[in-house]
Each structure stands twice: as C-alpha cells, then as structure tokens.
Design a protein around this motif. Structure first.
Motif: not given
Lengths: 115, 115
Positions: B14-21, B80-89
């Motif tokens: 969700q937007e605003g939360r932490i993304s952990i890859l 996390s922001q909407p513009g972070d939506s992408a594939v992360y390598f």
C-alpha cells in the motif's frame, strides 16, 4: 539526448535471417556490454568490450558476433536466427576498468521476435 | 545455476507503507551489489548499491541492507509511492580473471504500489 541508444527498438524477422542491432553511447564510457533478457526474465551478460577490445564472451553461439568500430559503438550481429533468439537485448555502458564499482547505464532494449 | 535469486516474482504494497524486496546470492566471490529499477519498455536504471565492506547504504527513501553471512540483501523503500511501481532487479559483481567483470542479475521482483 539519450545516453545509451539502441536501434531498432523492435525487430520481427523470419528464422534463418541475419540481423543487426546497433548501440551507441554518448557518455564517454570505455566499456560496453550486451545483455539478453529471455522469456524467463533473466538478464544475462553476453559480451563486454573495453576500448573496442573484447573482454567477456560468455557461452554465446558463434552466430552472435559483436563489433565495436569505436569505443562509443557496440553493434550486435546475429546470423541464421533461431526461434530461441527471441528476447530483449540490452546494451549498456560504464566507465572503464579496472573493475565495476559503479553503475551500468542501459539502453531501452531491442525486442527481437523470430518467427 | 542461479547465483542471484529473487524468490518473490511480485510484491504488492500500500502507498505510504514500507516495501521490502529481498535478494539472495550463492557466489561468495560477489563483493558489490546493486539494485536496478525497470519500467515497461525501458532499460533498467541504477537505484542504489552497496559494497561488501558495508552492511547498510541509504539514499533518500531507499536503503539497502547486506548480510554477508546469510548471503542476503534487501532493499527497503519507505514510504512507498505510486511511481515506485516497477520491476526491481538485484545484481551482483565479482572480479573475474583479467580485471574485467559484468553483473549477474536476479529475475526481478515486480513491485506494485496500491493507492
């Protein structure tokens, strides 16, 4: 003023044909690469050139021949195209040797489809 | 033989939360790690890197953590922001004989930021 540019962006061709993908970088970098992203999404290195000299040649069929007329260009020529060659090919560049401690700059990719 | 593994093909946050890859590697010779971000129809772009002599590197909303004993690294994006939506390598580098090297990439994780 794209830093790493590849042409063509899309290429559809028949099996058995010969095709080329061109890459140019205007960053003044010494080292250029070709990477292949296959259907499983892996990005795998194919070749690396430093100042027009081949440095890395992974286990790529002889049908693939890179050519570097100068350090700003690294072209990829593919002979006798096969279905398995269908992939997205990325060109990349970075500043020179000794070893990679910085980022690679990638082109937008060239999607090759072999029918 | 996957030397760099990203076991989550996709992640929804969700937007605003932490993304952990997350990323795991098997080659103990790797000593430099990078994260790249890729939007559709574009080449990967460098995001952040870390040397094996460090265990953390921070750049704005992005932090990379390295656990060498576990051969594991992670990328944290907060918020996390909407513009972070992408594939992360995830990518890793090791010195190959001759003084030149390339990058070994994972398969990527598709991050989707939900509004």
């Amino acid at each position: 003023d794209t830093a790493v540019s590849q042409t063509p962006k899309y290429l559809v061709t028949q099996m058995g044909n010969d095709k080329s993908i061109k890459c140019e970088q205007n960053l003044g970098h010494d080292t250029m690469y070709w990477y292949k992203q296959d259907s499983k999404k892996f990005l795998k290195i194919m070749f690396s050139y430093n100042n027009k000299e081949l440095i890395i040649n992974e286990t790529v069929p002889n049908r693939f021949s890179p050519k570097s007329p100068d350090k700003a260009h690294l072209n990829l020529h593919i002979n006798s195209l096969e279905l398995g060659d269908s992939a997205v090919y990325f060109c990349a560049s970075r500043t020179g040797l000794p070893r990679l401690t910085g980022e690679l700059f990638f082109g937008e990719g060239s999607r090759l489809t072999v029918l | 033989d996957q030397q760099v593994k990203q076991n989550s093909p996709s992640l929804s946050v969700q937007e605003g939360r932490i993304s952990i890859l997350n990323c795991d590697y098997t080659n103990s010779m790797f000593d430099y790690f990078l994260w790249y971000k890729k939007y559709p129809a574009e080449g990967p772009t460098f995001l952040i890197s870390i040397s094996s002599i460090k265990d953390k590197n921070e750049d704005g909303r992005f932090t990379v953590f390295l656990n060498k004993s576990a051969k594991h690294l992670s990328l944290h994006i907060v918020p996390s922001q909407p513009g972070d939506s992408a594939v992360y390598f995830c990518a890793a580098s090791a010195l190959v004989g001759g003084g030149a090297d390339g990058l070994t990439f994972g398969k990527g994780t598709h991050l989707i930021i939900q509004p």
